[in-house]
Design an enzyme around this catalytic site. Structure first.
Site, PDB file in Angstrom:
ATOM      1  CG  HIS A  37      -1.880  -1.071   1.362  1.00 19.95           C
ATOM      2  ND1 HIS A  37      -1.787  -2.050   2.322  1.00 19.95           N
ATOM      3  CD2 HIS A  37      -2.989  -1.360   0.648  1.00 19.95           C
ATOM      4  CE1 HIS A  37      -2.805  -2.886   2.206  1.00 19.95           C
ATOM      5  NE2 HIS A  37      -3.549  -2.490   1.188  1.00 19.95           N
ATOM      6  N   GLY A 147      -2.633  -1.568  -7.443  1.00 22.13           N
ATOM      7  CA  GLY A 147      -1.554  -2.552  -7.500  1.00 22.13           C
ATOM      8  C   GLY A 147      -1.792  -3.594  -8.585  1.00 22.13           C
ATOM      9  CG  MET A 184       4.461  -7.341   1.210  1.00 24.84           C
ATOM     10  SD  MET A 184       5.034  -5.774   1.873  1.00 24.84           S
ATOM     11  CE  MET A 184       6.705  -6.226   2.230  1.00 24.84           C
ATOM     12  CB  SER A 185      -1.771 -10.090   0.913  1.00 23.30           C
ATOM     13  OG  SER A 185      -3.137 -10.222   1.264  1.00 23.30           O
TER      14      SER A 185
HETATM   15  P1  AMP Z   1      -6.518  -3.657  -0.553  1.00 22.44           P
HETATM   16  O1  AMP Z   1      -6.357  -2.881   0.700  1.00 22.44           O
HETATM   17  O2  AMP Z   1      -6.109  -5.091  -0.447  1.00 22.44           O
HETATM   18  O3  AMP Z   1      -7.874  -3.455  -1.189  1.00 22.44           O
HETATM   19  O4  AMP Z   1      -5.474  -3.042  -1.587  1.00 22.44           O
HETATM   20  C1  AMP Z   1      -5.478  -1.661  -1.894  1.00 22.44           C
HETATM   21  C2  AMP Z   1      -4.567  -1.436  -3.060  1.00 22.44           C
HETATM   22  O5  AMP Z   1      -3.239  -1.854  -2.735  1.00 22.44           O
HETATM   23  C3  AMP Z   1      -4.977  -2.222  -4.320  1.00 22.44           C
HETATM   24  O6  AMP Z   1      -4.791  -1.398  -5.459  1.00 22.44           O
HETATM   25  C4  AMP Z   1      -4.021  -3.375  -4.311  1.00 22.44           C
HETATM   26  O7  AMP Z   1      -3.771  -3.923  -5.591  1.00 22.44           O
HETATM   27  C5  AMP Z   1      -2.768  -2.721  -3.748  1.00 22.44           C
HETATM   28  N1  AMP Z   1      -1.870  -3.725  -3.195  1.00 22.44           N
HETATM   29  C6  AMP Z   1      -2.171  -4.711  -2.321  1.00 22.44           C
HETATM   30  N2  AMP Z   1      -1.099  -5.477  -2.055  1.00 22.44           N
HETATM   31  C7  AMP Z   1      -0.074  -4.974  -2.795  1.00 22.44           C
HETATM   32  C8  AMP Z   1       1.294  -5.327  -2.968  1.00 22.44           C
HETATM   33  N3  AMP Z   1       1.844  -6.353  -2.346  1.00 22.44           N
HETATM   34  N4  AMP Z   1       2.053  -4.562  -3.801  1.00 22.44           N
HETATM   35  C9  AMP Z   1       1.504  -3.502  -4.448  1.00 22.44           C
HETATM   36  N5  AMP Z   1       0.216  -3.119  -4.322  1.00 22.44           N
HETATM   37  C10 AMP Z   1      -0.567  -3.837  -3.515  1.00 22.44           C
END
Ligand code: AMP
Length: 281
Positions: A37, A147, A184-185
């Site tokens: 993020h 992402g 990363m997640s």
């Molecule tokens: P989320 O909070 O999971 O909905 O993710 C919010 C944003 O962060 C989305 O655009 C995702 O694709 C991006 N994102 C999540 N994990 C990663 C990562 N490991 N590297 C880059 N972007 C990410």
């Protein structure tokens, strides 16, 4: 950094930025922020005068109530990270403000919501489409950052932006990984220590598949190899492994242009669902 949860207040500050002719970069998230993020935030602060990050665990994109209930929430830590990253505004609306109780609107995204993630999470992209449209209308950003880790989401957002005539540049940001390669997640936090070791199988499978394809092995043979690996050698329950054209996510049976091929994978490890993808070239 301004912390805003009220829609009227957000609109007011956005109008102020517009009057001052400041460019606005927007990073929508569901919180539990990690370095992935923060890479989006960094990309935005590099390109814009103002960076707005939203934190909203969007109920309409969860097709599984347990998944929604278990989704990690770390608001205080998130705010501290955003502050350090020079984010200008964090927008954290309550659910009731983003959705009427009896809301009717529904977004159809054609084949793009039926394949891969859509097959295993029916309705997920309708929810994503709806919330991103609402947030785009509220924030009116010049650029929005997504992402490539969520490749299908990025593809859908690009399509939605074009078809709904949003005057917003969609900026992709490459996947940030842990040292061993795991993407990363926010969901990684839900893995047990043992599962965390196993989780690397997804990225390793992508690397093996890439190597085989680049060495000239056929798409079908690589697909069989990966399916077999997860059946016999991994604790991850594979949901799908697809070899697709990056530009439209259509499955391919033969590699014509290695520059337009992505390998996409998803699976369950215990209670946690993980996804990943890499470009072939
Ligand atoms: P989320 O909070 O999971 O909905 O993710 C919010 C944003 O962060 C989305 O655009 C995702 O694709 C991006 N994102 C999540 N994990 C990663 C990562 N490991 N590297 C880059 N972007 C990410």
């Amino acid at each position: 950094m301004e912390i805003i949860s009220d829609i009227a207040e957000l609109r007011q500050i956005i109008q102020q930025f517009k009057r001052q002719e400041k460019s606005i970069g927007f990073v929508p998230t569901m919180g539990a922020l990690h370095d992935g993020h923060l890479a989006l935030i960094r990309a935005s602060t590099n390109q814009n005068d103002i960076t707005i990050c939203s934190i909203f665990v969007n109920p309409t994109q969860f097709n599984n109530a347990v998944d929604l209930k278990n989704y990690p929430l770390e608001i205080d830590a998130d705010i501290a990270k955003l502050e350090t990253a020079n984010c200008s505004v964090v927008f954290m609306p309550p659910k009731e403000k983003m959705y009427e109780k009896d809301f009717l609107l529904n977004i159809h995204i054609g084949y793009l919501e039926e394949i891969m993630e859509g097959k295993f999470r029916p309705g997920h992209f309708k929810g994503v489409g709806l919330i991103v449209t609402k947030l785009f209308n509220l924030v009116e950003p010049n650029r929005a950052y997504f992402g490539t880790k969520d490749l299908q989401q990025l593809t859908i957002i690009r399509r939605l932006t074009n078809e709904l005539l949003f005057n917003i540049e969609i900026v992709p940001v490459s996947t940030i990984r842990e040292e061993d390669g795991l993407a990363m997640s926010s969901r990684n936090k839900l893995l047990t220590t043992e599962e965390r070791f196993q989780a690397i199988d997804l990225y390793e499978a992508l690397q093996v598949a890439k190597k085989k394809l680049m060495a000239g092995e056929s798409v079908i043979s690589v697909q069989e190899h990966i399916q077999e690996f997860f059946k016999s050698e991994s604790l991850i329950e594979l949901e799908y492994f697809e070899i697709v054209r990056t530009s439209d996510l259509q499955k391919i049976t033969k590699i014509h242009n290695a520059d337009d091929v992505s390998l996409c994978i998803a699976g369950h490890l215990g209670k946690v669902r993980l996804i990943d993808n890499i470009l072939l070239n």
